[in-house]
Design an enzyme around this catalytic site. Structure first.
Site, short mmCIF file in Angstrom:
data_model
loop_
_atom_site.label_atom_id
_atom_site.label_comp_id
_atom_site.label_asym_id
_atom_site.label_seq_id
_atom_site.Cartn_x
_atom_site.Cartn_y
_atom_site.Cartn_z
N CYS A 72 0.83 -1.20 0.00
CA CYS A 72 0.00 0.00 0.00
C CYS A 72 0.87 1.26 0.00
O CYS A 72 1.42 1.60 -1.03
CB CYS A 72 -0.98 -0.03 1.17
SG CYS A 72 -2.41 1.02 0.86
N HIS B 118 -3.48 -4.89 0.28
CA HIS B 118 -2.95 -5.48 1.51
C HIS B 118 -3.02 -7.00 1.41
O HIS B 118 -3.93 -7.62 1.95
CB HIS B 118 -3.75 -4.97 2.72
CG HIS B 118 -3.51 -3.54 3.01
ND1 HIS B 118 -2.43 -3.11 3.74
CD2 HIS B 118 -4.18 -2.43 2.65
CE1 HIS B 118 -2.45 -1.79 3.84
NE2 HIS B 118 -3.51 -1.35 3.18
N GLU C 201 -1.47 -9.14 2.91
CA GLU C 201 -1.35 -9.80 4.21
C GLU C 201 -2.72 -10.18 4.78
O GLU C 201 -2.82 -11.05 5.63
CB GLU C 201 -0.58 -8.90 5.20
CG GLU C 201 -1.29 -7.63 5.65
CD GLU C 201 -1.09 -6.43 4.71
OE1 GLU C 201 -0.73 -6.65 3.54
OE2 GLU C 201 -1.30 -5.29 5.16
N1 GLN Z 1 -1.86 6.76 2.97
C1 GLN Z 1 -2.01 6.04 1.75
C2 GLN Z 1 -3.37 6.22 1.13
O1 GLN Z 1 -4.29 6.60 1.79
C3 GLN Z 1 -1.71 4.57 1.96
C4 GLN Z 1 -2.74 3.88 2.79
C5 GLN Z 1 -2.26 2.56 3.32
O2 GLN Z 1 -1.08 2.28 3.33
N2 GLN Z 1 -3.18 1.75 3.81
O3 GLN Z 1 -3.54 5.97 -0.04
#
Ligand code: GLN
Length: 529
Positions: free
Chosen positions: A378, A503, A505
């Site tokens: 992410c 994600h 994970e």
């Molecule tokens: N802050 C980033 C976004 O909002 C990444 C979010 C995250 O890593 N879950 O896109």
């Protein structure tokens, strides 16, 4: 089949592993359709607005629900895809009660905690059992008995026994058995006291699970049985073990299967062979991995990342030592080469805001330039793109508009549909989406044409810069179905440089580790040499 209800409460202390205990009970029952529910006492509608350092990771479900991290354990242990509706919070409950009251559902009545709120909770449990055709409802009550915020849940669970019949309900209470250093003796008093608290509330546990460093000896089991009005066979140890996946084995050895089977009057044949084989492996070597972030103070903030590493490790047959690297230290001058010394692989996980970001970007650069396996999750993908834009494409000062709204090169920018969003709760791009994977890429070898992954973000790789960045050699290997949002990147010629907007994970399991982690760990093992 008549649905059986297993209610898991906790006493004495928080942090005894009630989620793991519940999930392990469910694992033993895997021949049945087990539906887990978690009843949380807080007034937030969901944990999405909470600080992960305090509350632990926010788990995201395929349906987009942001839920308690215990749902991670449930999905990993029970092989089910959970739903947002299975996580009750007092925030959700009161919100619904208030709406009902305004609508006039209670016209003429004084709306009260008992019976109205407890009835609502009880009905939610019964409705879930029916819609899901559950054979077993596994209900974990958050917090510890005696906490004010969970009283209504406990009362609702007490009433449930009358509603569905005593033969269909099993109350399991998790407690703590301390061993005093001075005498080395296991003590039962905290258990007696917490069971008394439960009995004051009209619930006598059928089974007591005592968390302890050592197996609870027979004498103490008898004593607990006598004081707490349970059978001695119904006192089960939850032994401290080095892997949470071993807890179902401990429970089975302690006789939990037989006692549950007898009390619920149903045959139980756990199938643990696959896990047994995976947990028995003799690791050849230990791989050193770094997880770099700002929540590194608390492992619980990245619980699923840690689990996904363990899943991959079991398949790659290696031990893993995780090093938590605080990226603010790198920003404040610690040389990145020193911070990552001896690492065979580096993960930059999800995150928000600007603290530690420049440190993370240095971490990515170090991995890219020194052929150290890198996995970005992410934010870890967004920062990898920023690093590449700055250092390979010459876009000086490239950034995410989350960090610097005035950057000349906003290579990461707000998703267009986020522009008008003002409320913070449940408004990110959330949940499971199908990703189309580009043929001829490493990602395609890992996933085939389509990967279903889960998301929680507001920003994306800015489509305006993709062509220019791709021309310099960064491969965008996965796109959203409408081909706009970039979901995966990889760097050809590097032993492992992959990142995803998702994600992965969250959908990893011991039986089937997430491919991103599996391949990452293979590369890290090879890096170890
Ligand atoms: N802050 C980033 C976004 O909002 C990444 C979010 C995250 O890593 N879950 O896109």
């Amino acid at each position: 089949m008549q649905t059986k209800y297993i209610i898991v409460t906790g006493g004495v202390l928080s942090g005894l592993g009630k989620g793991i205990a519940s999930a392990s009970i469910g694992k033993l029952l895997s021949q049945y359709k087990v539906v887990p529910m978690k009843l949380d006492g807080y007034l937030n509608v969901d944990p999405g607005t909470m600080n992960p350092i305090e509350h632990g990771e926010v788990f995201v479900l395929d349906d987009g629900g942001e839920v308690d991290m215990d749902f991670g354990h449930y999905e990993r242990f029970l092989n089910v895809q959970c739903k947002f509706a299975w996580n009750l919070t007092m925030g959700k409950v009161f919100h619904a009660i208030r709406e009902k009251e305004r609508r006039g559902d209670f016209l003429g009545q004084t709306v009260q905690y008992i019976p109205h709120v407890t009835k609502y909770i009880r009905q939610k449990i019964l409705d879930t059992a029916e819609t899901e055709q559950a054979e077993v409802m596994l209900i974990e009550v958050g917090g510890t008995v005696g906490d004010m915020e969970n009283e209504l849940y406990i009362e609702a669970c007490r009433q449930l026994k009358k509603t569905v019949g005593p033969e269909n309900v099993l109350y399991v209470h998790l407690t703590y058995i301390p061993i005093l250093d001075a005498v080395g003796e296991q003590k039962s008093k905290p258990t007696q006291q917490t069971v008394n608290l439960l009995r004051e509330r009209g619930i006598t546990p059928d089974i007591i699970i005592g968390r302890c460093k050592k197996l609870i000896d027979e004498k103490l089991k008898k004593k607990i049985a006598r004081f707490c009005d349970v059978e001695a066979e119904a006192v089960i140890t939850s032994l401290d073990v080095d892997s949470v996946y071993k807890v179902p084995f401990v429970f089975a050895r302690e006789g939990l299967t037989e006692i549950m089977s007898r009390k619920l009057n149903m045959p139980i044949t756990p199938s643990l062979e696959k896990w047994e084989a995976l947990l028995e492996h003799v690791p050849e070597k230990t791989v050193d991995l770094a997880i770099c972030g700002k929540y590194t103070a608390l492992e619980d903030s990245y619980a699923s990342v840690v689990e996904a590493i363990k899943h991959a490790a079991a398949h790659v047959q290696t031990n893993v030592k995780i090093h938590w690297v605080e990226t603010t230290d790198i920003e404040e001058g610690k040389p990145v080469a020193e911070a990552l010394k001896g690492m065979n692989g580096v993960i930059v996980p999800g995150g928000f805001g600007s603290r530690g970001i420049e440190g993370k970007i240095k971490v990515v650069q170090h991995c890219r330039e020194n052929n150290i396996p890198y996995l970005g999750l992410c934010y870890g993908m967004q920062l990898a793109v920023i690093e590449f834009a700055r250092n390979v494409c010459g876009m000086t000062g490239a950034n995410s508009s989350e960090v610097n709204p005035d950057t000349a090169y906003p290579v990461v920018d707000l998703l267009p549909e986020q522009r008008d969003v003002t409320e913070k709760g449940a408004t990110m791009r959330l949940g499971g989406h199908d990703i189309l994977v580009t043929e001829g890429t490493k990602a395609h070898e890992m996933f085939g044409d389509v990967a279903r992954l889960r998301f929680r973000h507001r920003y994306e790789i800015n489509p305006e810069y993709i062509e220019e960045i791709a021309a310099k050699g960064l491969v965008f290997s996965g796109k959203n179905k409408d081909a706009r949002i970039m979901q995966m990147i990889e760097l050809p010629g590097h032993p492992y440089f992959m990142a995803t907007q998702s994600h992965p994970e969250l959908t990893s399991g011991l039986d089937e580790p997430a491919p991103f982690f599996h391949e990452f760990l293979k590369a890290a093992k090879a890096h170890k040499g």
